[in-house]
Design a protein around this motif. Sequence first.
Motif, PDB file in Angstrom:
ATOM      1  N   TYR A  84       0.835  -1.203   0.000  1.00 50.30           N
ATOM      2  CA  TYR A  84       0.000   0.000   0.000  1.00 50.30           C
ATOM      3  C   TYR A  84       0.874   1.260   0.000  1.00 50.30           C
ATOM      4  N   TRP A  85       0.332   2.368  -0.512  1.00 51.80           N
ATOM      5  CA  TRP A  85       1.149   3.583  -0.648  1.00 51.80           C
ATOM      6  C   TRP A  85       1.517   4.252   0.678  1.00 51.80           C
TER       7      TRP A  85
ATOM      8  N   HIS B 111       5.175   4.365   0.784  1.00 52.13           N
ATOM      9  CA  HIS B 111       5.931   5.087  -0.261  1.00 52.13           C
ATOM     10  C   HIS B 111       6.803   6.192   0.363  1.00 52.13           C
TER      11      HIS B 111
ATOM     12  N   TRP C 113       0.784   3.495  -6.014  1.00 52.19           N
ATOM     13  CA  TRP C 113       2.239   3.651  -5.885  1.00 52.19           C
ATOM     14  C   TRP C 113       2.784   4.457  -7.069  1.00 52.19           C
TER      15      TRP C 113
ATOM     16  N   CYS D 131      -2.864  -1.348  -5.773  1.00 47.97           N
ATOM     17  CA  CYS D 131      -1.683  -0.892  -5.029  1.00 47.97           C
ATOM     18  C   CYS D 131      -0.655  -0.312  -5.999  1.00 47.97           C
TER      19      CYS D 131
ATOM     20  N   LEU E  54       2.064   8.163  -6.855  1.00 47.78           N
ATOM     21  CA  LEU E  54       2.892   8.904  -5.907  1.00 47.78           C
ATOM     22  C   LEU E  54       4.329   9.050  -6.414  1.00 47.78           C
TER      23      LEU E  54
ATOM     24  N   HIS F  68       5.185   9.576   0.924  1.00 45.51           N
ATOM     25  CA  HIS F  68       4.310   9.649   2.109  1.00 45.51           C
ATOM     26  C   HIS F  68       5.141   9.700   3.385  1.00 45.51           C
TER      27      HIS F  68
END
Length: 226
Positions: free
Chosen positions: A17-18, A21, A213, A209, A216, A24
């Motif tokens: 999941y982001w 990342h 990703w 997902c 982002l 984030h």
Amino acid sequence: MTEQTFVAELKGLSHRYWGAHPFHHRMHAGELTERELRVWAANRWYYQRMLPQKDAAIISNCPLPEVRRQWLDRIVYHDGRAAGEGGAERWLRLCSAVGLDRGEVLDERHVAPGVRFAVDAYVNFARTKPWTEAVASGLTEMFSGHLMRRRVGDMLARYEWIRSEDLAYFTNRIDTVSGEGEETLAIVVAHCGTREQQEAAVAALSFKCDVLWSMLTAIEHAAAKA
Ligand SMILES: O=C(O)c1cc(C(=O)O)c2c(n1)C(=O)C(=O)c1cc(C(=O)O)[nH]c1-2
């Protein structure tokens, strides 16, 4: 797969999941500049604005009135019942809080090609795949509540110029996903009866997902360049 194994396979994708990342991570650590936050907000607008079309595609492909009735709320959630209401409008308020003019968000001049490509892939997925897979791709909502709760706390603590009312989009959304996807999960479990359908549902969530990703990563590159 037994129901238990199937659900465990879906939830087991949380590490993709982001939330994990690097962009984030930097956002939560208070390391983004105001300009980087503007690039993020203007690009995520494209995701926000396409969600109702994605949900409408699911409804148009679903033959079951009880699922369509339930799914309809998502469109109303984003579009509101009248102009000036709804999630899209709350996102625009967040854009304005980070210093973007409404016009430059709505004309999408800041939207990076990679973001457009990823979001369009998500909408196309919902348009062209069986409705059960498209519903399963929305199961990232099992992971998003926790991340958004952390985001609101971290952003208020680490960006002194951001006020709590600026984050109304997230506080509202946190309430909406407080069930952590239980209702969506129940639909997926009930309607993916064969091994093939279950595997397709897991692949759909994995694809989603990747969509988030990629978005982002494209935002990260656009922010570094701008
Ligand atoms: O801020 C986030 O981390 C986040 C993540 C996601 C998600 O996991 O797709 C959504 C949202 N927010 C969101 O606000 C939202 O309305 C939403 C709808 C959907 C979907 O796939 O239908 N995901 C998400």
